[in-house]
Design a protein around this motif. Structure first.
Motif, PDB file in Angstrom:
ATOM      1  N   PRO A 276       0.810  -1.282  -0.008  1.00 22.47           N
ATOM      2  CA  PRO A 276       0.069  -0.019  -0.079  1.00 22.47           C
ATOM      3  C   PRO A 276       0.905   1.421  -0.218  1.00 22.47           C
ATOM      4  O   PRO A 276       0.533   2.414  -0.700  1.00 22.47           O
ATOM      5  CB  PRO A 276      -0.809  -0.205   1.323  1.00 22.47           C
ATOM      6  N   ALA A 277       2.061   1.389   0.822  1.00 25.04           N
ATOM      7  CA  ALA A 277       2.781   2.386   0.739  1.00 25.04           C
ATOM      8  C   ALA A 277       3.488   2.794  -0.566  1.00 25.04           C
ATOM      9  O   ALA A 277       3.805   4.084  -0.700  1.00 25.04           O
ATOM     10  CB  ALA A 277       3.923   2.404   1.944  1.00 25.04           C
ATOM     11  N   ALA A 278       3.477   1.898  -1.433  1.00 30.02           N
ATOM     12  CA  ALA A 278       3.932   2.226  -2.783  1.00 30.02           C
ATOM     13  C   ALA A 278       3.161   3.410  -3.518  1.00 30.02           C
ATOM     14  O   ALA A 278       3.652   4.093  -4.354  1.00 30.02           O
ATOM     15  CB  ALA A 278       4.145   0.886  -3.457  1.00 30.02           C
ATOM     16  N   VAL A 279       1.877   3.324  -3.067  1.00 32.19           N
ATOM     17  CA  VAL A 279       1.036   4.593  -3.831  1.00 32.19           C
ATOM     18  C   VAL A 279       0.604   5.520  -2.877  1.00 32.19           C
ATOM     19  O   VAL A 279      -0.344   6.127  -2.768  1.00 32.19           O
ATOM     20  CB  VAL A 279      -0.286   3.618  -4.363  1.00 32.19           C
ATOM     21  N   GLY A 280       1.295   5.410  -1.662  1.00 35.03           N
ATOM     22  CA  GLY A 280       0.908   6.489  -0.563  1.00 35.03           C
ATOM     23  C   GLY A 280      -0.256   6.115   0.459  1.00 35.03           C
ATOM     24  O   GLY A 280      -0.361   7.218   1.259  1.00 35.03           O
ATOM     25  N   ALA A 281      -0.570   4.942   0.486  1.00 35.04           N
ATOM     26  CA  ALA A 281      -1.998   4.588   1.355  1.00 35.04           C
ATOM     27  C   ALA A 281      -1.370   3.913   2.543  1.00 35.04           C
ATOM     28  O   ALA A 281      -0.820   2.864   2.369  1.00 35.04           O
ATOM     29  CB  ALA A 281      -3.000   3.991   0.536  1.00 35.04           C
ATOM     30  N   GLY A 282      -1.780   4.435   3.804  1.00 39.34           N
ATOM     31  CA  GLY A 282      -1.386   3.457   4.769  1.00 39.34           C
ATOM     32  C   GLY A 282      -0.032   3.181   5.244  1.00 39.34           C
ATOM     33  O   GLY A 282       1.081   3.904   4.633  1.00 39.34           O
ATOM     34  N   CYS A 283       0.327   2.641   6.339  1.00 39.51           N
ATOM     35  CA  CYS A 283       1.767   2.407   6.716  1.00 39.51           C
ATOM     36  C   CYS A 283       2.213   1.106   6.353  1.00 39.51           C
ATOM     37  O   CYS A 283       1.687   0.120   6.094  1.00 39.51           O
ATOM     38  CB  CYS A 283       1.547   2.203   8.457  1.00 39.51           C
ATOM     39  N   ALA A 284       3.559   1.317   5.869  1.00 38.40           N
ATOM     40  CA  ALA A 284       4.172   0.261   5.018  1.00 38.40           C
ATOM     41  C   ALA A 284       4.225  -1.028   5.878  1.00 38.40           C
ATOM     42  O   ALA A 284       4.300  -2.057   5.499  1.00 38.40           O
ATOM     43  CB  ALA A 284       5.390   0.518   4.239  1.00 38.40           C
TER      44      ALA A 284
END
Length: 332
Positions: A276-284
Motif C-alpha cells: 500500500p505504501a507504494a501508492v502512498g496509502a497507509g503504513c508500510a
C-alpha cells in the motif's frame, strides 16, 4: 553540538523494473532527511532491501536521486562540477561489505591503495610514502603491500580496503556492512581498528548494518529504515534501549535469545511495488505490525505516518506518542 558534515534533504530514489506485470517502479528510498554530525558515528539499520546502501550512494552522488539531495562538507552534491566535484570526491570514501570482491584481483595491496592517489595526480614519491604509512596504520606491514587479494585473508583484505578509503584523507567514511563477510573472530579486530582510526584522524562514519550489536557498539545516533523510509531516528542509547517504533522492536527481538521467533512469524517485507505504501496509502509496516494487529487505528490503513517527535526521538508511527508495549523494552 557538532556541525553537520552530511545533510540529506528529502532524498528519494526510484528504480524502474520489469516483472510479470510489466514495467513497475520500486521506491528504494522515500523522502529521507537526516543529519550526520561531524566527528560522530551515525548507524543506519534495517533489513536487507530497506534502502540503506541506496541512500548512502545517492547521498554521496554515486547514483542520481529522483528528488531531494544532500550537502557534504558544505558542498551541494548534486550541483558539484569540476574542481568542486574533485574536492567532494576527496571528502568521502566507502568501505564495502565484501573485502575480497572490492579489490582488483590483479592489483597488489599497495597498488589498490595507491590508485585513488594516482587519480588525484599526486607525485610518485608522495604516493609511495602515503601507501607505506597507510599499511602501517591499518596494522599491515610493508610486506603485505606486494600481495594480491587471494594471498590475503578476509580481514587483511578489509584492512587494505580501509587503507584505500583513507588514502585521500577523507572526512567521512561510509561503512557498508564492513564486518558482515568476516569471521566472528576477526570482526571485533576490524571494529576496534575503525574506532581507533576515527579517534586518530577525527573521522565521521555513516555505518550501514543489519547487525544491531555492531551498531550499538559503534554509533552515537541511529536511523532505522523500513522499505525506503526512515521510521525512527535518535540517540543510539534511546532508540536501541527503548524503541518507540514497532519495527525497531521487531529488529531487536530478532537478536538471538531475544525472541527471534516473533520476527520469523511476522514474515518478510512485501515487495515495494505491491505494498500500500507504494501508492502512498497507509503504513508500510501494517501487515507485520504486532501492535496494530491487536489494537489497530484507522490511520494505520489510510495514511502513511511521517516522522515526528515522540519519546525523545523522531518516530514515524501513528501510535508512537501513546502508551503501548513498544515504548519500553521488556526484560523477557
Amino acid at each position: 553540538m557538532s556541525a553537520a558534515l552530511l545533510e540529506v534533504r528529502g532524498l528519494a530514489v526510484d528504480f524502474a523494473v520489469r516483472g510479470a506485470r510489466g514495467r513497475q517502479v520500486t521506491h528504494a528510498v522515500r523522502d529521507v532527511s537526516l543529519t550526520v554530525a561531524e566527528g560522530s558515528v551515525f548507524g543506519l539499520v534495517g533489513e536487507s532491501g530497506s534502502g540503506k546502501s541506496t541512500l548512502a550512494r545517492a547521498a554521496l552522488g554515486l547514483i542520481r536521486p529522483t528528488s531531494g539531495g544532500s550537502v557534504l562538507d558544505g558542498i551541494d552534491v548534486g550541483a558539484a562540477r569540476g574542481g568542486t566535484l574533485r574536492a567532494l570526491r576527496r571528502s568521502a570514501a566507502m568501505v564495502f561489505q565484501n573485502p575480497v570482491a572490492a579489490l582488483n584481483p590483479r592489483r597488489t595491496a599497495a597498488a589498490s591503495i595507491a590508485e585513488p592517489l594516482q587519480l588525484h595526480g599526486l607525485p610518485r614519491p608522495e604516493i609511495e610514502r602515503r601507501v607505506a604509512g597507510l599499511l602501517d596504520q591499518v596494522g599491515l606491514g610493508s610486506g603485505h603491500g606486494g600481495r594480491l587479494p587471494h594471498e590475503l585473508s578476509g580481514g587483511q583484505c578489509q584492512r587494505v580496503g580501509i587503507a584505500r578509503a583513507l588514502a585521500t584523507r577523507p572526512r567521512l567514511l561510509v561503512l557498508d556492512e564492513p564486518t558482515s563477510a568476516l569471521d566472528v573472530s576477526v570482526q571485533a579486530q576490524i571494529l576496534n581498528l575503525l574506532l581507533e582510526l576515527k579517534r586518530e584522524h577525527g573521522l565521521t562514519y555513516l555505518l550501514i548494518s543489519h547487525d544491531l550489536d555492531v551498531v550499538r557498539h559503534m554509533s552515537d545516533t541511529v536511523g532505522v529504515m523500513y522499505r525506503g523510509r526512515l521510521v525512527e531516528h535518535g540517540p543510539a542509547r534511546e532508540v536501541l534501549g527503548e524503541p518507540a517504533h514497532p519495527y525497531t522492536r521487531t529488529l531487536l527481538d530478532a537478536i538471538p535469545g531475544q525472541g527471534r521467533e516473533r520476527l520469523l512469524a511476522a514474515g518478510p517485507p512485501e515487495p515495494a511495488a505491491d505494498a500500500p505504501a507504494a501508492v502512498g496509502a497507509g503504513c508500510a509496516f501494517l501487515p507485520r505490525c504486532p501492535v496494530a494487529r491487536t489494537d489497530p487505528r484507522e490511520a494505520c490503513a489510510t495514511a502513511a505516518p511521517v516522522l515526528r517527535p515522540a519519546a525523545g526521538r523522531d518516530v514515524a508511527c501513528h501510535m508512537a506518542a501513546e502508551p503501548s508495549p513498544i515504548t519500553k523494552r521488556s526484560s523477557a
